[in-house]
Design an enzyme around this catalytic site. Structure first.
Site, PDB file in Angstrom:
ATOM      1  N   THR A  40       0.836  -1.207   0.000  1.00 49.39           N
ATOM      2  CA  THR A  40       0.000   0.000   0.000  1.00 49.39           C
ATOM      3  C   THR A  40       0.870   1.255   0.000  1.00 49.39           C
ATOM      4  O   THR A  40       1.989   1.247   0.508  1.00 49.39           O
ATOM      5  CB  THR A  40      -0.885   0.044   1.270  1.00 49.39           C
ATOM      6  OG1 THR A  40      -0.041  -0.142   2.411  1.00 49.39           O
ATOM      7  CG2 THR A  40      -1.946  -1.020   1.257  1.00 49.39           C
ATOM      8  N   LEU A  41       0.307   2.343  -0.534  1.00 45.22           N
ATOM      9  CA  LEU A  41       0.972   3.648  -0.427  1.00 45.22           C
ATOM     10  C   LEU A  41       0.646   4.234   0.956  1.00 45.22           C
ATOM     11  O   LEU A  41      -0.191   3.717   1.684  1.00 45.22           O
ATOM     12  CB  LEU A  41       0.469   4.573  -1.544  1.00 45.22           C
ATOM     13  CG  LEU A  41       0.807   4.123  -2.976  1.00 45.22           C
ATOM     14  CD1 LEU A  41       0.150   5.048  -3.995  1.00 45.22           C
ATOM     15  CD2 LEU A  41       2.322   4.098  -3.193  1.00 45.22           C
ATOM     16  N   GLY A 117      13.665  -0.086  -4.936  1.00 47.63           N
ATOM     17  CA  GLY A 117      14.465   0.644  -5.909  1.00 47.63           C
ATOM     18  C   GLY A 117      15.866   0.958  -5.401  1.00 47.63           C
ATOM     19  O   GLY A 117      16.046   1.286  -4.224  1.00 47.63           O
ATOM     20  N   GLY A 181      12.302   6.199  26.296  1.00 44.63           N
ATOM     21  CA  GLY A 181      12.193   7.389  25.449  1.00 44.63           C
ATOM     22  C   GLY A 181      10.926   8.155  25.796  1.00 44.63           C
ATOM     23  O   GLY A 181       9.827   7.662  25.561  1.00 44.63           O
ATOM     24  N   ILE A 185       6.519   9.636  20.553  1.00 46.70           N
ATOM     25  CA  ILE A 185       5.953   8.281  20.458  1.00 46.70           C
ATOM     26  C   ILE A 185       5.777   7.695  21.857  1.00 46.70           C
ATOM     27  O   ILE A 185       4.733   7.122  22.186  1.00 46.70           O
ATOM     28  CB  ILE A 185       6.862   7.356  19.610  1.00 46.70           C
ATOM     29  CG1 ILE A 185       6.861   7.818  18.159  1.00 46.70           C
ATOM     30  CG2 ILE A 185       6.410   5.890  19.715  1.00 46.70           C
ATOM     31  CD1 ILE A 185       7.678   6.960  17.203  1.00 46.70           C
ATOM     32  N   VAL A 237      18.692   2.863  30.149  1.00 47.37           N
ATOM     33  CA  VAL A 237      18.640   1.407  30.243  1.00 47.37           C
ATOM     34  C   VAL A 237      20.000   0.889  29.802  1.00 47.37           C
ATOM     35  O   VAL A 237      20.480   1.250  28.736  1.00 47.37           O
ATOM     36  CB  VAL A 237      17.527   0.853  29.332  1.00 47.37           C
ATOM     37  CG1 VAL A 237      17.631  -0.648  29.175  1.00 47.37           C
ATOM     38  CG2 VAL A 237      16.167   1.245  29.883  1.00 47.37           C
ATOM     39  N   ARG A 271      14.301   7.863  15.438  1.00 47.07           N
ATOM     40  CA  ARG A 271      14.319   7.115  14.175  1.00 47.07           C
ATOM     41  C   ARG A 271      15.565   7.480  13.378  1.00 47.07           C
ATOM     42  O   ARG A 271      16.140   8.544  13.580  1.00 47.07           O
ATOM     43  CB  ARG A 271      13.056   7.445  13.356  1.00 47.07           C
ATOM     44  CG  ARG A 271      11.766   7.131  14.096  1.00 47.07           C
ATOM     45  CD  ARG A 271      10.542   7.488  13.265  1.00 47.07           C
ATOM     46  NE  ARG A 271      10.453   6.728  12.040  1.00 47.07           N
ATOM     47  CZ  ARG A 271       9.879   5.525  11.922  1.00 47.07           C
ATOM     48  NH1 ARG A 271       9.315   4.944  12.965  1.00 47.07           N
ATOM     49  NH2 ARG A 271       9.847   4.910  10.763  1.00 47.07           N
ATOM     50  N   ASP A 311      12.108  12.513   6.026  1.00 46.46           N
ATOM     51  CA  ASP A 311      12.945  12.084   7.159  1.00 46.46           C
ATOM     52  C   ASP A 311      14.417  11.915   6.787  1.00 46.46           C
ATOM     53  O   ASP A 311      15.269  11.814   7.668  1.00 46.46           O
ATOM     54  CB  ASP A 311      12.441  10.732   7.714  1.00 46.46           C
ATOM     55  CG  ASP A 311      11.091  10.843   8.385  1.00 46.46           C
ATOM     56  OD1 ASP A 311      10.524  11.949   8.379  1.00 46.46           O
ATOM     57  OD2 ASP A 311      10.598   9.827   8.907  1.00 46.46           O
ATOM     58  N   HIS A 443     -15.569  34.630  21.437  1.00 47.29           N
ATOM     59  CA  HIS A 443     -15.590  34.297  22.862  1.00 47.29           C
ATOM     60  C   HIS A 443     -16.785  33.411  23.147  1.00 47.29           C
ATOM     61  O   HIS A 443     -17.861  33.680  22.622  1.00 47.29           O
ATOM     62  CB  HIS A 443     -15.675  35.590  23.688  1.00 47.29           C
ATOM     63  CG  HIS A 443     -15.817  35.318  25.157  1.00 47.29           C
ATOM     64  ND1 HIS A 443     -14.743  34.960  25.954  1.00 47.29           N
ATOM     65  CD2 HIS A 443     -16.917  35.327  25.954  1.00 47.29           C
ATOM     66  CE1 HIS A 443     -15.179  34.777  27.198  1.00 47.29           C
ATOM     67  NE2 HIS A 443     -16.486  34.993  27.223  1.00 47.29           N
TER      68      HIS A 443
HETATM   69  P1  NAD Z   1      11.763  11.550  19.784  1.00 45.74           P
HETATM   70  O1  NAD Z   1      13.030  12.110  19.278  1.00 45.74           O
HETATM   71  O2  NAD Z   1      10.536  12.402  19.782  1.00 45.74           O
HETATM   72  O3  NAD Z   1      11.952  11.048  21.291  1.00 45.74           O
HETATM   73  C1  NAD Z   1      12.936  10.124  21.667  1.00 45.74           C
HETATM   74  C2  NAD Z   1      13.250  10.368  23.128  1.00 45.74           C
HETATM   75  O4  NAD Z   1      14.089   9.328  23.573  1.00 45.74           O
HETATM   76  C3  NAD Z   1      13.967  11.679  23.387  1.00 45.74           C
HETATM   77  O5  NAD Z   1      13.289  12.361  24.406  1.00 45.74           O
HETATM   78  C4  NAD Z   1      15.377  11.235  23.808  1.00 45.74           C
HETATM   79  O6  NAD Z   1      15.955  12.112  24.740  1.00 45.74           O
HETATM   80  C5  NAD Z   1      15.089   9.871  24.410  1.00 45.74           C
HETATM   81  N1  NAD Z   1      16.195   8.922  24.375  1.00 45.74           N
HETATM   82  C6  NAD Z   1      17.088   8.724  23.383  1.00 45.74           C
HETATM   83  N2  NAD Z   1      17.912   7.709  23.690  1.00 45.74           N
HETATM   84  C7  NAD Z   1      17.523   7.241  24.902  1.00 45.74           C
HETATM   85  C8  NAD Z   1      17.955   6.188  25.745  1.00 45.74           C
HETATM   86  N3  NAD Z   1      18.963   5.391  25.386  1.00 45.74           N
HETATM   87  N4  NAD Z   1      17.322   5.991  26.914  1.00 45.74           N
HETATM   88  C9  NAD Z   1      16.287   6.788  27.266  1.00 45.74           C
HETATM   89  N5  NAD Z   1      15.831   7.801  26.520  1.00 45.74           N
HETATM   90  C10 NAD Z   1      16.432   8.017  25.338  1.00 45.74           C
HETATM   91  O7  NAD Z   1      11.557  10.201  18.973  1.00 45.74           O
HETATM   92  P2  NAD Z   1      10.316   9.206  18.942  1.00 45.74           P
HETATM   93  O8  NAD Z   1       9.343   9.520  20.019  1.00 45.74           O
HETATM   94  O9  NAD Z   1      10.896   7.852  18.843  1.00 45.74           O
HETATM   95  O10 NAD Z   1       9.660   9.589  17.550  1.00 45.74           O
HETATM   96  C11 NAD Z   1      10.416   9.398  16.348  1.00 45.74           C
HETATM   97  C12 NAD Z   1      10.101  10.482  15.350  1.00 45.74           C
HETATM   98  O11 NAD Z   1       8.771  10.368  14.899  1.00 45.74           O
HETATM   99  C13 NAD Z   1      10.281  11.856  15.946  1.00 45.74           C
HETATM  100  O12 NAD Z   1      10.927  12.691  15.005  1.00 45.74           O
HETATM  101  C14 NAD Z   1       8.885  12.312  16.176  1.00 45.74           C
HETATM  102  O13 NAD Z   1       8.736  13.718  16.076  1.00 45.74           O
HETATM  103  C15 NAD Z   1       8.108  11.594  15.069  1.00 45.74           C
HETATM  104  N6  NAD Z   1       6.746  11.375  15.516  1.00 45.74           N
HETATM  105  C16 NAD Z   1       5.874  12.415  15.464  1.00 45.74           C
HETATM  106  C17 NAD Z   1       4.605  12.257  15.932  1.00 45.74           C
HETATM  107  C18 NAD Z   1       3.653  13.406  15.879  1.00 45.74           C
HETATM  108  O14 NAD Z   1       3.834  14.292  15.048  1.00 45.74           O
HETATM  109  N7  NAD Z   1       2.657  13.443  16.751  1.00 45.74           N
HETATM  110  C19 NAD Z   1       4.195  11.059  16.488  1.00 45.74           C
HETATM  111  C20 NAD Z   1       5.101  10.034  16.543  1.00 45.74           C
HETATM  112  C21 NAD Z   1       6.383  10.206  16.066  1.00 45.74           C
END
Ligand code: NAD
Length: 470
Positions: A40-41, A117, A181, A185, A237, A271, A311, A443
């Site tokens: 899927t796209l 690709g 983290g 997410i 961890v 990521r 990304d 308001h």
């Molecule tokens: P993130 O960069 O938002 O958060 C990762 C967190 O993990 C950071 O706070 C970092 O300090 C912490 N961290 C890193 N290494 C660690 C470790 N070894 N032990 C403990 N903490 C550690 O990344 P994410 O939450 O994985 O999301 C990935 C990407 O996807 C991000 O760029 C995010 O913005 C994007 N995303 C966006 C949305 C949205 O727009 N609502 C939702 C999901 C994901």
């Protein structure tokens, strides 16, 4: 089957960035081939990211809302959750969107090739799929291959150890869930699983959750979750061992005493870009130190005619950044000059309450020694926030001290992810505090709090005392 085609534009990757770029290029009259390895796209965003997570977040937020409604005089009795039905609803939502994208691609006459690709020469890609190998010759290419979750070093592969895709599968509700983290997410999934009954522990290596946001901005969220989750900041961890009764985790940090066992562990530590398996060597393109592809403000790489978006280039890994960059690249190929403005990309965490920001945060302004005026409005002063039980929120806006132009805004509170767009538009238009303060807001609305922030900077806001001059 082996075939060779020639198109004006080859797009590698069918996520939000890639399919948007392909659609825009086709709408501009170019012949387009869209190469995607999945059935899927829609990419991670539609299939296993933004859309499924928002679907599940919405469903689970109703559980908590139903519990809170009691304080407003509305009782629903015990809330029953049918996980299988929730999963089916998520799948149906995703399928509805992916089939819609597919129909739009067909209607635009885009040649879709399912396969992986790899660049063969500066002007051709080799695509390997179920139906054999094809060669796509192109005048221009847009690389939109996205990203994948980062693994922790030495992390075991096991069904108890999840990435965000596993977490969104809703295959089990662990009684003890560790989330590594405390970014977007981590916090969104914490909310889902806490609503479904898991006990949540969050480990974050930085000194605060959502390190990119200002510390005061995340306070409304922090206050709301600190009693519900065990939050360990400045903690790492260092080891995970899977045993019969769970994952035994060793951590290093101030509040840590001994090992702890969890039923599942979600790793959400960021990521990494998918740039190492597409043979960029054929294009003589070098990566930066973060494995991203350097581009100019029209998204063109160092090789003329080759563009990269989403990304895999600098900036936050966000779907809306990728889609915007996809349009910029397609228009540049069609000879229309449009450029990206990285400061105008909003970020949103769809937590409860939501956190959203755009432009400069206060900590960035301080780091860069930028002089600013600050309008900070606690939602206690908002009639609408009081009426809907959202008075724990806050709106914050930074204005250039000399010109009064809006530099950035952050909001934490109900619907912050929608409200932030008022600031995005104001920034895009170069609005000053007085423009925003003089814009009539309905308001009672939560949007008023953004105008209040501008009024504070202008020196008088009806429902708060004037700030002391900095
Ligand atoms: P993130 O960069 O938002 O958060 C990762 C967190 O993990 C950071 O706070 C970092 O300090 C912490 N961290 C890193 N290494 C660690 C470790 N070894 N032990 C403990 N903490 C550690 O990344 P994410 O939450 O994985 O999301 C990935 C990407 O996807 C991000 O760029 C995010 O913005 C994007 N995303 C966006 C949305 C949205 O727009 N609502 C939702 C999901 C994901």
């Amino acid at each position: 089957m082996s075939e060779s085609i020639h198109v004006d534009v080859a797009v590698l990757g069918g996520g939000p960035g890639g399919y948007t770029a392909a659609f825009r290029a086709a709408d501009l009259g170019l012949s387009v081939c869209l190469i995607e390895s999945s059935e899927t796209l829609g990419g991670v965003c539609v299939n296993e990211g933004c859309i499924p997570s928002k679907t599940i977040l919405h469903a689970t937020s109703m559980i908590t809302e139903a519990q809170h409604a009691q304080s407003m005089g509305v009782s629903f009795g015990k809330v029953e959750v049918d996980i299988a039905a929730m999963r089916s609803h998520k799948v149906a939502t995703v399928e509805g969107l992916t089939s819609g994208i597919d129909k739009l691609a067909k209607a635009r006459g885009i040649q879709r090739i399912k396969g992986t690709g790899v660049f063969k020469t500066k002007r051709s890609l080799q695509v390997t799929g179920d139906r054999g190998t094809s060669v796509v010759n192109y005048d221009h290419a847009i690389i939109a291959t996205g990203s994948q979750p980062i693994d922790l070093p030495g992390m075991p592969k096991h069904q108890r150890i999840w990435d965000s895709t596993d977490a969104l599968d809703l295959t089990s509700i662990p009684s003890r869930l560790l989330i590594i983290g405390g970014g977007i997410i981590g916090l969104e999934m914490a909310q889902v699983y806490a609503s479904l009954g898991s006990n949540i522990t969050i480990v974050e290596s930085a000194e605060q959750l959502v390190p990119a946001a200002d510390k005061d901005v995340i306070q409304p969220l922090q206050k709301s979750i600190k009693k519900r989750y065990d939050i360990l900041t400045r903690t790492k961890v260092v080891d995970m061992v899977v045993e019969d009764d769970g994952v035994v985790v060793t951590m290093e940090g101030k509040k840590i005493k001994g090992n702890q066992t969890f039923d599942a562990v979600l790793v959400a530590v960021g990521r990494r870009p998918n740039t190492t398996t597409i043979n960029l060597g054929a294009l003589d393109i070098s990566l930066d130190s973060n494995h991203r592809i350097p581009v100019d403000d029209t998204m063109q790489t160092s090789l003329p005619g080759i563009y990269a978006i989403g990304d895999i280039v600098e900036g936050p890994m966000l779907a809306h950044k990728a889609t915007h960059e996809g349009k910029v690249a397609a228009e540049a190929i069609a000879g229309i000059r449009m450029s990206t403005k990285p400061t105008l990309i909003p970020s949103v965490a769809y937590t409860s309450p939501e956190i959203a920001w755009v432009g400069l945060t206060e900590k960035e302004a301080k780091e860069q020694a930028i002089e600013y005026d600050l309008g900070k409005v606690p939602w206690l002063v908002s009639g609408r926030a009081q009426s809907v039980g959202a008075s724990n929120g806050m709106t914050k806006a930074l204005f250039d001290k000399k010109t009064g132009v809006l530099l950035g805004a952050s909001i934490c509170g109900e619907n912050a992810g929608e409200l932030i767009h008022e600031a995005v538009i104001a920034m895009t238009l170069g609005s000053r505090a007085k423009d925003i303060a003089h814009t009539v807001h309905a308001h009672p609305t939560l949007s008023e709090t953004f105008a209040f922030a501008a009024e504070l900077v202008e020196g008088s806001m009806t429902d708060m005392l004037p700030p002391r001059k900095r």
